[in-house]
Design a protein around this motif. Structure first.
Motif, short mmCIF file in Angstrom:
data_model
loop_
_atom_site.label_atom_id
_atom_site.label_comp_id
_atom_site.label_asym_id
_atom_site.label_seq_id
_atom_site.Cartn_x
_atom_site.Cartn_y
_atom_site.Cartn_z
N ARG A 111 25.38 58.22 45.88
CA ARG A 111 23.63 58.13 46.81
C ARG A 111 23.11 58.97 47.25
O ARG A 111 24.52 59.82 47.77
CB ARG A 111 24.27 57.35 47.68
CG ARG A 111 24.49 55.68 47.57
CD ARG A 111 23.98 55.05 49.17
NE ARG A 111 24.73 53.76 49.35
CZ ARG A 111 25.72 52.81 49.56
NH1 ARG A 111 25.79 53.51 50.93
NH2 ARG A 111 26.56 52.18 49.41
N SER A 112 22.17 59.51 46.54
CA SER A 112 21.23 61.56 47.49
C SER A 112 21.45 60.46 49.02
O SER A 112 21.56 59.48 49.87
CB SER A 112 20.54 61.35 46.79
OG SER A 112 19.57 60.55 47.26
N LEU A 113 21.28 61.87 49.58
CA LEU A 113 21.06 61.85 51.00
C LEU A 113 20.45 61.39 51.81
O LEU A 113 20.40 59.98 52.20
CB LEU A 113 21.39 63.58 51.84
CG LEU A 113 23.12 63.74 51.60
CD1 LEU A 113 22.36 65.18 52.10
CD2 LEU A 113 23.49 63.54 52.85
N ASP A 114 18.64 61.78 50.73
CA ASP A 114 18.10 60.31 50.94
C ASP A 114 18.35 58.82 50.67
O ASP A 114 17.51 58.26 51.95
CB ASP A 114 16.50 60.93 50.35
CG ASP A 114 15.30 60.02 50.79
OD1 ASP A 114 15.45 60.70 51.68
OD2 ASP A 114 14.80 59.57 50.19
N THR A 115 18.14 58.24 49.79
CA THR A 115 18.60 57.10 49.40
C THR A 115 19.94 56.84 50.40
O THR A 115 19.86 55.43 51.24
CB THR A 115 19.09 56.63 48.24
OG1 THR A 115 18.18 56.76 47.20
CG2 THR A 115 19.59 55.19 47.78
N ASN A 116 21.38 57.73 50.99
CA ASN A 116 21.80 56.68 51.82
C ASN A 116 21.38 56.62 53.42
O ASN A 116 21.63 55.69 54.12
CB ASN A 116 22.87 57.90 52.24
CG ASN A 116 24.49 57.00 52.64
OD1 ASN A 116 25.01 56.42 52.13
ND2 ASN A 116 24.82 57.50 54.24
N ARG A 117 19.90 57.70 53.71
CA ARG A 117 19.57 56.97 55.18
C ARG A 117 19.29 55.93 55.14
O ARG A 117 18.54 55.29 55.96
CB ARG A 117 19.15 58.59 54.89
CG ARG A 117 19.91 59.91 56.20
CD ARG A 117 18.25 60.73 56.00
NE ARG A 117 17.62 61.23 54.83
CZ ARG A 117 17.83 62.67 54.33
NH1 ARG A 117 19.01 62.83 54.84
NH2 ARG A 117 17.26 62.60 53.94
N HIS A 118 18.51 55.45 53.32
CA HIS A 118 17.78 54.34 54.05
C HIS A 118 18.01 52.95 53.37
O HIS A 118 17.38 52.25 53.11
CB HIS A 118 15.94 54.96 52.80
CG HIS A 118 15.82 55.56 53.11
ND1 HIS A 118 15.68 56.66 52.84
CD2 HIS A 118 14.45 55.20 54.01
CE1 HIS A 118 14.35 58.07 53.85
NE2 HIS A 118 14.14 56.62 54.33
N THR A 119 19.58 52.89 53.33
CA THR A 119 20.85 52.06 52.73
C THR A 119 21.17 51.56 54.13
O THR A 119 21.56 52.09 54.97
CB THR A 119 21.78 52.38 51.39
OG1 THR A 119 21.08 53.49 50.77
CG2 THR A 119 23.06 51.87 51.19
N LYS A 120 20.59 50.10 53.91
CA LYS A 120 20.87 49.52 55.83
C LYS A 120 22.74 49.42 55.29
O LYS A 120 23.28 48.25 54.57
CB LYS A 120 20.53 47.84 55.29
CG LYS A 120 20.94 46.94 56.35
CD LYS A 120 20.44 45.70 56.26
CE LYS A 120 20.65 44.70 57.39
NZ LYS A 120 20.02 44.17 57.04
N GLY A 121 23.26 49.67 56.50
CA GLY A 121 24.33 50.09 57.28
C GLY A 121 25.41 50.72 56.43
O GLY A 121 26.14 51.04 56.85
N ALA A 122 24.55 51.62 55.68
CA ALA A 122 25.60 52.73 55.04
C ALA A 122 26.06 54.04 56.45
O ALA A 122 25.18 53.74 56.91
CB ALA A 122 24.57 53.73 53.83
N ALA A 123 27.12 54.60 55.84
CA ALA A 123 27.63 55.34 57.21
C ALA A 123 27.07 56.63 57.08
O ALA A 123 26.68 57.09 55.58
CB ALA A 123 29.03 55.74 57.43
N ALA A 124 26.77 57.67 58.09
CA ALA A 124 25.86 58.66 57.78
C ALA A 124 27.37 59.62 56.70
O ALA A 124 26.12 60.49 55.72
CB ALA A 124 25.39 59.45 59.37
#
Length: 196
Positions: free
Chosen positions: A127-140
């Motif tokens: 996951r790119s940083l941007d996608t990760n930021r918008h993924t529900k429940g994803a750790a930073a």
């Protein structure tokens, strides 16, 4: 003083022939023993090359798949790794990153242990940083961002069985999400959890 494993061989040159009690056949046999001791040779079967490793992956988001050898003759297969990187890319942005080789080895180990011929159904890998930021429940600091994590399921296998398999190796991260029917596997520090 000679070393402990030093082998004393009677001199056959000093007297012009073999010492009493040591036949020509005995000298030849002794030469074979010395050759084995000096070279440390082993039977050819002991030097077989490392076996090939293959993985079967299906990206549930894109419908793309990879099934093939990614490791041969003791090293990674570059073309296969490039294809895997693309199949496991961030499908939101079409950005890919090198998937951790240790993660591929773990998936291979899991396939072997489960004796499965079906592909892992991948819900999320890189996951790119941007996608990760918008993924529900994803750790930073998600390992997905580093290409070191995958969320998957396996057709015909219960989530609990897949989770137990991931736990059996004793290292890396493993999370079970029974309600959403997937298992998280990563190559980070050893961690265990059960989510919703």
């Amino acid at each position: 003083m000679p070393p402990e494993n030093f082998l004393r061989i009677p001199s056959v040159l000093s007297t012009g022939g073999p010492q009493p009690g040591l036949s020509r056949r005995g000298i030849l046999g002794l030469g074979a023993v010395v050759a084995l001791g000096v070279t440390g040779s082993r039977p050819a079967a002991a030097w077989e090359p490392e076996p090939e490793r293959a993985v079967r992956l299906y990206n549930c988001q894109t419908g793309e798949s990879f099934s093939g050898v990614y490791w041969a003759e003791g090293r990674p297969v570059a073309e296969a790794l490039a294809r895997i990187d693309w199949v496991l890319r961030d499908h939101h942005s079409d950005v890919c990153r090198r998937i951790d080789l240790a993660l591929l080895h773990r998936l291979w180990e899991m396939q072997e242990k489960l004796e499965s011929t079906k592909p892992f159904e991948v819900l999320s890998a890189f996951r790119s940083l941007d996608t990760n930021r918008h993924t529900k429940g994803a750790a930073a600091a998600s390992l997905h961002v580093q290409g070191k994590a995958v969320d998957l399921r396996l057709s015909g296998r219960r989530t609990a069985d897949l989770y137990r398999c991931a736990l059996s190796f004793g290292d890396g991260g493993a999370g079970c999400y029974p309600q959403r029917n997937f298992v998280h596997v990563d190559t980070g520090p050893t961690r265990r959890w059960v989510g919703a």
